[in-house]
Scaffold this motif. Structure first.
Motif, PDB file in Angstrom:
ATOM      1  N   ALA A  93      65.242 -30.055  27.872  1.00 22.57           N
ATOM      2  CA  ALA A  93      64.565 -30.396  26.616  1.00 22.57           C
ATOM      3  C   ALA A  93      64.173 -31.871  26.559  1.00 22.57           C
ATOM      4  O   ALA A  93      63.325 -32.264  25.757  1.00 22.57           O
ATOM      5  CB  ALA A  93      65.463 -30.046  25.435  1.00 22.57           C
ATOM      6  N   SER A  97      58.216 -31.400  28.044  1.00 16.40           N
ATOM      7  CA  SER A  97      59.231 -30.369  28.259  1.00 16.40           C
ATOM      8  C   SER A  97      58.731 -28.946  27.986  1.00 16.40           C
ATOM      9  O   SER A  97      58.975 -28.030  28.765  1.00 16.40           O
ATOM     10  CB  SER A  97      60.446 -30.644  27.372  1.00 16.40           C
ATOM     11  OG  SER A  97      61.402 -29.606  27.507  1.00 16.40           O
ATOM     12  N   LYS A  98      58.036 -28.756  26.885  1.00 22.32           N
ATOM     13  CA  LYS A  98      57.592 -27.411  26.524  1.00 22.32           C
ATOM     14  C   LYS A  98      56.641 -26.838  27.578  1.00 22.32           C
ATOM     15  O   LYS A  98      56.738 -25.656  27.936  1.00 22.32           O
ATOM     16  CB  LYS A  98      56.924 -27.419  25.145  1.00 22.32           C
ATOM     17  CG  LYS A  98      56.757 -26.039  24.544  1.00 22.32           C
ATOM     18  CD  LYS A  98      56.333 -26.134  23.084  1.00 22.32           C
ATOM     19  CE  LYS A  98      56.144 -24.741  22.486  1.00 22.32           C
ATOM     20  NZ  LYS A  98      55.746 -24.803  21.067  1.00 22.32           N
ATOM     21  N   GLN A 120      58.747 -25.896  30.592  1.00 28.02           N
ATOM     22  CA  GLN A 120      59.483 -24.653  30.346  1.00 28.02           C
ATOM     23  C   GLN A 120      58.555 -23.443  30.472  1.00 28.02           C
ATOM     24  O   GLN A 120      58.916 -22.413  31.048  1.00 28.02           O
ATOM     25  CB  GLN A 120      60.095 -24.684  28.944  1.00 28.02           C
ATOM     26  CG  GLN A 120      61.224 -25.687  28.768  1.00 28.02           C
ATOM     27  CD  GLN A 120      61.712 -25.738  27.337  1.00 28.02           C
ATOM     28  OE1 GLN A 120      61.951 -24.706  26.707  1.00 28.02           O
ATOM     29  NE2 GLN A 120      61.875 -26.940  26.797  1.00 28.02           N
ATOM     30  N   LYS A 121      57.355 -23.588  29.924  1.00 24.28           N
ATOM     31  CA  LYS A 121      56.370 -22.501  29.977  1.00 24.28           C
ATOM     32  C   LYS A 121      56.010 -22.170  31.423  1.00 24.28           C
ATOM     33  O   LYS A 121      55.923 -21.000  31.807  1.00 24.28           O
ATOM     34  CB  LYS A 121      55.114 -22.919  29.198  1.00 24.28           C
ATOM     35  CG  LYS A 121      54.131 -21.790  28.945  1.00 24.28           C
ATOM     36  CD  LYS A 121      52.999 -22.266  28.035  1.00 24.28           C
ATOM     37  CE  LYS A 121      52.015 -21.125  27.767  1.00 24.28           C
ATOM     38  NZ  LYS A 121      50.903 -21.568  26.891  1.00 24.28           N
ATOM     39  N   GLU A 159      69.217 -23.285  20.858  1.00 21.88           N
ATOM     40  CA  GLU A 159      67.849 -23.603  20.448  1.00 21.88           C
ATOM     41  C   GLU A 159      66.847 -23.205  21.530  1.00 21.88           C
ATOM     42  O   GLU A 159      65.799 -22.617  21.246  1.00 21.88           O
ATOM     43  CB  GLU A 159      67.735 -25.099  20.144  1.00 21.88           C
ATOM     44  CG  GLU A 159      66.429 -25.469  19.472  1.00 21.88           C
ATOM     45  CD  GLU A 159      66.413 -26.894  18.936  1.00 21.88           C
ATOM     46  OE1 GLU A 159      65.963 -27.777  19.684  1.00 21.88           O
ATOM     47  OE2 GLU A 159      66.861 -27.101  17.802  1.00 21.88           O
ATOM     48  N   LEU A 160      67.175 -23.494  22.789  1.00 22.50           N
ATOM     49  CA  LEU A 160      66.266 -23.177  23.907  1.00 22.50           C
ATOM     50  C   LEU A 160      65.960 -21.695  23.998  1.00 22.50           C
ATOM     51  O   LEU A 160      64.834 -21.293  24.292  1.00 22.50           O
ATOM     52  CB  LEU A 160      66.882 -23.637  25.234  1.00 22.50           C
ATOM     53  CG  LEU A 160      66.713 -25.098  25.633  1.00 22.50           C
ATOM     54  CD1 LEU A 160      67.475 -25.375  26.924  1.00 22.50           C
ATOM     55  CD2 LEU A 160      65.238 -25.456  25.804  1.00 22.50           C
ATOM     56  N   LYS A 218      64.958 -20.014  19.739  1.00 19.41           N
ATOM     57  CA  LYS A 218      63.851 -20.510  18.922  1.00 19.41           C
ATOM     58  C   LYS A 218      62.561 -19.830  19.358  1.00 19.41           C
ATOM     59  O   LYS A 218      62.130 -19.953  20.517  1.00 19.41           O
ATOM     60  CB  LYS A 218      63.735 -22.030  19.073  1.00 19.41           C
ATOM     61  CG  LYS A 218      62.964 -22.706  17.968  1.00 19.41           C
ATOM     62  CD  LYS A 218      63.116 -24.218  18.057  1.00 19.41           C
ATOM     63  CE  LYS A 218      62.352 -24.909  16.936  1.00 19.41           C
ATOM     64  NZ  LYS A 218      62.504 -26.380  17.006  1.00 19.41           N
ATOM     65  N   SER A 228      59.499 -20.370  18.969  1.00 21.51           N
ATOM     66  CA  SER A 228      58.369 -21.179  19.400  1.00 21.51           C
ATOM     67  C   SER A 228      58.534 -21.744  20.819  1.00 21.51           C
ATOM     68  O   SER A 228      57.617 -22.345  21.359  1.00 21.51           O
ATOM     69  CB  SER A 228      58.152 -22.343  18.429  1.00 21.51           C
ATOM     70  OG  SER A 228      59.301 -23.180  18.399  1.00 21.51           O
ATOM     71  N   LEU A 229      59.714 -21.547  21.422  1.00 21.18           N
ATOM     72  CA  LEU A 229      59.956 -22.095  22.756  1.00 21.18           C
ATOM     73  C   LEU A 229      59.817 -21.021  23.838  1.00 21.18           C
ATOM     74  O   LEU A 229      60.127 -19.853  23.599  1.00 21.18           O
ATOM     75  CB  LEU A 229      61.348 -22.739  22.822  1.00 21.18           C
ATOM     76  CG  LEU A 229      61.524 -23.999  21.966  1.00 21.18           C
ATOM     77  CD1 LEU A 229      62.948 -24.541  22.080  1.00 21.18           C
ATOM     78  CD2 LEU A 229      60.521 -25.078  22.361  1.00 21.18           C
ATOM     79  N   TYR A 269      62.520 -18.227  24.816  1.00 21.10           N
ATOM     80  CA  TYR A 269      63.018 -17.348  23.742  1.00 21.10           C
ATOM     81  C   TYR A 269      63.327 -15.961  24.307  1.00 21.10           C
ATOM     82  O   TYR A 269      62.485 -15.327  24.934  1.00 21.10           O
ATOM     83  CB  TYR A 269      61.980 -17.246  22.623  1.00 21.10           C
ATOM     84  CG  TYR A 269      62.335 -16.264  21.529  1.00 21.10           C
ATOM     85  CD1 TYR A 269      63.413 -16.501  20.681  1.00 21.10           C
ATOM     86  CD2 TYR A 269      61.590 -15.090  21.353  1.00 21.10           C
ATOM     87  CE1 TYR A 269      63.743 -15.606  19.675  1.00 21.10           C
ATOM     88  CE2 TYR A 269      61.911 -14.189  20.346  1.00 21.10           C
ATOM     89  CZ  TYR A 269      62.987 -14.453  19.507  1.00 21.10           C
ATOM     90  OH  TYR A 269      63.313 -13.553  18.517  1.00 21.10           O
TER      91      TYR A 269
END
Length: 236
Positions: free
Chosen positions: A25, A30-31, A34-35, A61-62, A65, A67-68, A71
Motif C-alpha cells: 500500500a 500502489s493501486k 496492485q491492479k 483493507e487491502l 475494500k 475499491s481496491l 478485493y
C-alpha cells in the motif's frame, strides 16, 4: 509471470509466500501496481500465493475494500496465537540446549506476561536467558520484564506523543476495563470523551494507528507490552 513460467517448464506446482504484504500500500502508484499484479496472478494455473501480514487493519483493507484490486482475491485466514504448551516445550528446550535450565512454570509465566505474542515471547525468553546464570529464577524474570519495557519505551513514546487528550482518555478507558458502549453518558463523562460523534472519530483514529483492535466486537489494546507501559505511564 516468472513463477508460472518456472512451474510450466518444470511441470510442478509452485506456492509463492510473501510476508508483510500490507507494505504494498506504500508503493508508488500502489493501486495501479496492485491492479497489474491481480490481472497477472488470477490467470496463473500452476501458482498459488500465500500473502502474509502482521498489520491486521491494513491487510483487511487491502482485501475487503471494494475499491481496491485485491478485493475478495482469496480466502482470509486469521492465524491463532501459538499455544502456551508449545511455547513452554520450545523455551525449555532452548535453555537446555545452551546448558541452562528454566522451569515449565516460569516458561509459562513468560508467555502469559506477553499474552502469547510471538515476537514478545521470543524477546522476553531471550532476555530471561541473558539474566540467567544456570537456572532461571523469579528475579531473572522480573529483570527481563523490566528490560523489555525499557527497550520498547522509545517506540511507545513515539507512537503516543502525538495523541490528543481525547485519544489518551479513550485508551485509559480501555485500560480500566471499558471495551464497548463508550457512548453511554457515564463513560462519556467519566473519561471526558466529548460527544458520541467524537468517540467515533477517536476510535477510528486509534484503529488506524493500530493502537487498538476490535476483537469479538470489543475494543482491546493488541500490544501487551505497550499495555503495561501505558498502565505505568498513566499510574494505573
Amino acid at each position: 509471470q516468472l513463477p508460472e513460467k518456472i512451474a510450466q517448464k518444470k511441470g510442478i506446482d509452485v506456492v509463492v509466500c510473501i510476508d508483510e504484504f500490507q507494505q504494498i500500500a506504500e508503493f508508488k502508484d500502489s493501486k495501479a501496481f496492485q491492479k497489474r499484479l491481480r490481472s497477472v496472478w488470477q490467470l496463473q494455473k500452476s501458482v498459488s500465493y500465500c500473502l502474509f501480514g502482521s498489520k491486521k487493519h491494513l491487510m483487511n483493507e487491502l482485501f475487503e475494500k471494494k475499491s481496491l484490486p485485491f478485493y475478495k482475491f482469496g480466502d482470509t485466514v486469521y492465524l491463532p496465537k501459538i499455544g502456551t504448551e508449545d511455547w513452554v516445550d520450545y523455551i525449555c528446550g532452548r535453555f537446555e540446549a545452551t546448558g541452562k535450565h528454566i522451569s515449565a512454570e516460569l516458561a509459562g509465566k513468560i508467555c502469559r506476561a506477553v499474552d502469547n505474542h510471538s515476537s514478545y515471547v521470543q524477546q522476553l525468553a531471550w532476555l530471561v536467558w541473558i539474566h540467567t546464570d544456570e537456572t532461571a529464577t523469579e528475579q531473572d524474570f522480573e529483570g527481563a520484564y523490566q528490560d523489555i519495557i525499557d527497550q520498547n519505551t522509545p517506540l511507545f513514546e513515539k507512537q503516543t506523543e502525538s495523541l490528543t487528550a481525547y485519544q489518551m482518555n479513550f485508551l485509559r478507558a480501555v485500560l480500566e476495563g471499558v471495551h464497548r458502549e463508550f457512548t453511554t453518558r457515564a463513560v462519556l463523562q467519566k473519561y471526558k470523551l466529548g460527544s458520541s460523534a467524537n468517540v467515533s472519530i477517536v476510535k477510528r483514529a486509534l484503529l488506524k494507528k493500530e493502537l487498538i483492535e476490535m476483537e469479538k466486537r470489543q475494543v482491546v489494546i493488541p500490544d501487551p507490552v505497550m499495555e503495561e507501559w501505558l498502565r505505568r505511564e498513566l499510574g494505573l
